[in-house]
Design a protein around this motif. Structure first.
Motif: not given
Length: 738
Positions: A439-445, A413-419, A121-126
């Motif tokens: 490796x997959x990455x999904x940017x949600x919502x 809380x660790x999204x909206x992007x998930x690996x 998210x905007x804070x980086x890797x969570x």
């Protein structure tokens, strides 16, 4: 008025129970210890057997659960039936079943089976606050308490109760004495690092065992004269048991918990009881050993409880004990439980990017609807299965005679992007290894309907890049639109192409674009129409020949999938059909119509641990080029076993087979769950270059035997031997690539 009535009942309970024989007030302190907590149940059975009443109860972690059940007024027999019916291991796994996922999520999870605990998210890797968010544990505890309404004080329970949690900010005990009983239990049971802390009263609360694993002091404050403390906590390891780094870390955890327990033991007087069952052979996470823990509790508690019963003069006072139980039952009857209820109103507290309308449409809660607690939990699970929520919680309250369902949704809380990722390994121990890492990455919502941007990259035997934008177009999520681009490069062995060669080795690389509109008639069923275009290149190995081609045209697809597992299904059905009306342009050759058709199916059936799976596939291409631009492939485990992966290619393919598998064992713990299968298959099919060549006589018989471990983290791990009329192969698989 209800609060006044409850207070009067409590006064009667505390002042008149056992009025014939004056007796001290007894408190029960129950410690934490996971599956070992069933020892508490053994102690409870003895208390009933010897007519010993309990006036106050306090517990930590699993002790908080058993204490809460006793405080609700349940008998030891009722608590045993409920406890042993619960699948406790599932409380440490939040993954929804495959059957609950949408078709899109099923396909993604089948291919990218490793969900990484990472977000962006905007804070980086969570990373999440816990390995498990506690969704399933909350369901278990709500079920156990029958959706008991929140209480102004836990003194209003049939027996006054307290639970102990740890305030993680200040690292001190936090006593839970009011509110939602299920939430209080979960706060006390949330093991740091394993289960996410419970946010309550502005605090982050975790397992109370760290600071007070046996709350003797809490009972003294409540007013107990005599305390029965049950200590099931782990003991420090001996020198010879400290062999690994894990042992050393575990020793530190035991020391911290043990130190708090010893401080509580020091508070016990000569009149109090300390019961310490022998928990040898009962592991904290081994819930299958709960019956043994129960028996150990009875063994350790029988003598001291019998002595206590004699000392306070209740051992022969059965009628007085019945009077005590009557008061407990009357107070129990005053509790507002919701086993079955009519939905009057829904109050949604939506802390997510999805619109309220999407969430309510997914919940499908209707005013005036009669629901059981199991039916409501199923609807909550269907909402949680969207995959965007950290937690979906609810509570039921009675307001002016109406049942109001309060639903709380909290976005991860660790999204909206998930690996996520995949590991595919196929080894034939002969001449060919197929290995792929993705490796997959999904940017949600991306919008309030839940739009997603999905990206995948794979390296290894197959090189692949994929990107897709997907968005529902209605709040019901039944209609959607998607557009994608994909680059793919792989080698194929083509048979029957030339009379001069048995087969040709060719390298295919292509770039494909697709877009479609889809209708999800049901979450497990999809109809779609769209347009596809593919630009590719074919290079024939060992021959100075190559060709460039275009394929383009409209397509139709139908997907139906209710399987509970892709690799080893025991329930459901699967059918997918794809038809594309391609136009084919190859270099200087004129454009031709080259329709492509492909279908696959799986139908499981069986009984007990014996399972069968009828499967098959058929494909054809109308490609007019000497090397088919849309080749159909077979080969590999369960796809004419004995051949290597996609060893056979041509214009037509057909396959049918029957797989048998038997569940030999099931590894089961909070950290690891995996069934072990042995089985075999019988297959028949082939690949042909001309439709006139397709015949039963030219089809190939094949078969396999295998052993498999179906893990939740890596997917299936399979060791198999395949044999057909011409070749044999030994396979090792990791992942779903078969």
């Amino acid at each position: 008025m209800p609060r006044l009535r409850n207070s009067l009942l409590l006064l009667v309970f505390l002042s008149t129970a056992f009025s014939v024989v004056a007796r001290p007030k007894i408190g029960l302190a129950l410690s934490g210890g996971g599956a070992k907590g069933a020892a508490h149940l053994g102690v409870m059975q003895l208390l009933e057997e010897y007519n010993v009443p309990v006036d106050y109860v306090a517990g930590t972690s699993m002790g908080a659960y058993f204490g809460a059940m006793l405080a609700m007024g349940y008998t030891a027999e009722e608590i045993e039936a409920l406890t042993f019916s619960i699948h406790w291991e599932s409380g440490f796994v939040d993954d929804v079943t495959r059957s609950e996922l949408s078709l899109r999520s099923k396909k993604q999870q089948d291919d990218y089976q490793i969900s990484l605990p990472l977000g962006l998210n905007e804070k980086g890797i969570q990373i999440p606050k816990g390995a498990v968010q506690g969704q399933t544990m909350a369901e278990i505890l709500r079920f156990a308490t029958s959706n008991l309404e929140a209480l102004a004080s836990f003194d209003e329970l049939a027996i006054p109760y307290r639970a102990v949690a740890t305030d993680m900010a200040e690292m001190k005990a936090y006593i839970l004495e009011r509110g939602d009983l299920a939430v209080a239990m979960q706060a006390s049971m949330s093991v740091p690092g394993a289960l996410r802390p419970v946010e309550l009263d502005g605090k982050q609360l975790s397992d109370g065992g760290v600071v007070n694993n046996m709350p003797v002091d809490v009972l003294k404050e409540m007013g107990a004269d005599i305390i029965i403390a049950v200590d099931i906590g782990s003991r420090l390891k001996k020198q010879g048991q400290l062999n690994t780094a894990v042992d050393v870390v575990d020793q530190l955890s035991i020391f911290l918990t043990r130190s708090g327990t010893e401080r509580q033991i020091a508070l016990l007087s000569a009149d109090d009881l300390l019961i310490s069952p022998d928990m040898t052979g009962v592991d904290t996470a081994d819930f299958s050993a709960m019956p043994l823990a129960l028996q150990r509790g009875k063994e350790a508690g029988r003598e001291p409880i019998a002595e206590l019963a004699k000392r306070i003069g209740v051992i022969d006072q059965h009628q007085e004990y019945l009077a005590y139980r009557k008061i407990v039952n009357e107070r129990k009857a005053q509790l507002k439980l919701h086993e079955e209820f009519v939905v009057s109103r829904i109050e949604l507290n939506n802390d997510s990017s999805l619109s309220d309308e999407v969430i309510l449409a997914r919940l499908k809660l209707n005013q005036g609807e009669l629901l059981s607690k199991a039916e409501l939990e199923e609807k909550i699970s269907q909402l949680y299965a969207l995959g965007t929520f950290e937690r979906v919680d609810y509570r039921i309250s009675t307001e002016q005679g109406e049942n109001v369902i309060h639903v709380d949704t909290q976005e991860k809380s660790w999204g909206p992007g998930y690996f996520d990722m995949k590991i595919g390994l196929q080894e034939n121990f002969s001449d060919r290894t197929e290995a792929n890492i993705g490796l997959g990455f999904t940017l949600t919502n991306l919008n309030d309907l839940g739009a997603e941007w999905r990206n995948e990259v794979e390296i290894g035997s197959i090189k692949r890049l994929y990107t897709e934008y997907y968005s529902p177009i209605t709040e019901s999520l039944k209609y959607s639109w998607a557009i994608s681009a994909e680059y793919d490069k792989r080698n194929r062995r083509l048979y029957g192409i030339s009379e001069d060669f048995e087969y040709l080795e060719a390298s295919f690389s292509d770039l494909q674009f697709r877009t479609h509109l889809a209708w999800n008639y049901q979450p497990w069923q999809e109809w779609a129409v769209g347009l596809a275009a593919k630009h590719g290149n074919i290079e024939v190995n060992g021959v100075a020949a190559e060709a460039n081609y275009w394929l383009y045209g409209p397509y139709f697809k139908f997907d139906y999938d209710t399987l509970n597992s892709w690799a080893f299904p025991t329930q459901g059905k699967m059918l997918d059909v794809n038809f594309t009306l391609y136009h084919e342009d190859v270099d200087e050759f004129s454009s031709v119509l080259a329709p492509s058709f492909e279908t696959r199916w799986k139908v499981p059936f069986g009984w007990d641990k014996h399972n069968f799976n009828w499967f098959g596939e058929y494909g054809s291409t109308g490609s007019d080029f000497i090397i088919p631009t849309d080749a159909q492939d077979l080969g590999g485990f369960l796809r004419l076993s004995g051949f290597t992966y996609e060893q056979l290619s041509g214009r037509y393919k057909a396959l049918t087979g029957l797989m048998y598998f038997y569940q030999l064992h099931h590894y089961q713990s909070p950290a690891f769950q995996a069934p072990v299968f042995v089985g075999g298959s019988l297959e028949n099919g082939g690949v042909w270059n001309n439709s006139s060549d397709i015949s039963y006589d030219s089809a190939i018989w094949a078969g396999s035997v295998f052993m498999a471990l179906d893990t939740s983290m890596l997917g299936p791990i399979v060791l198999a031997y395949g044999h057909n009329q011409t070749e044999q192969t030994l396979y090792l698989f990791i992942g779903n690539d078969f």
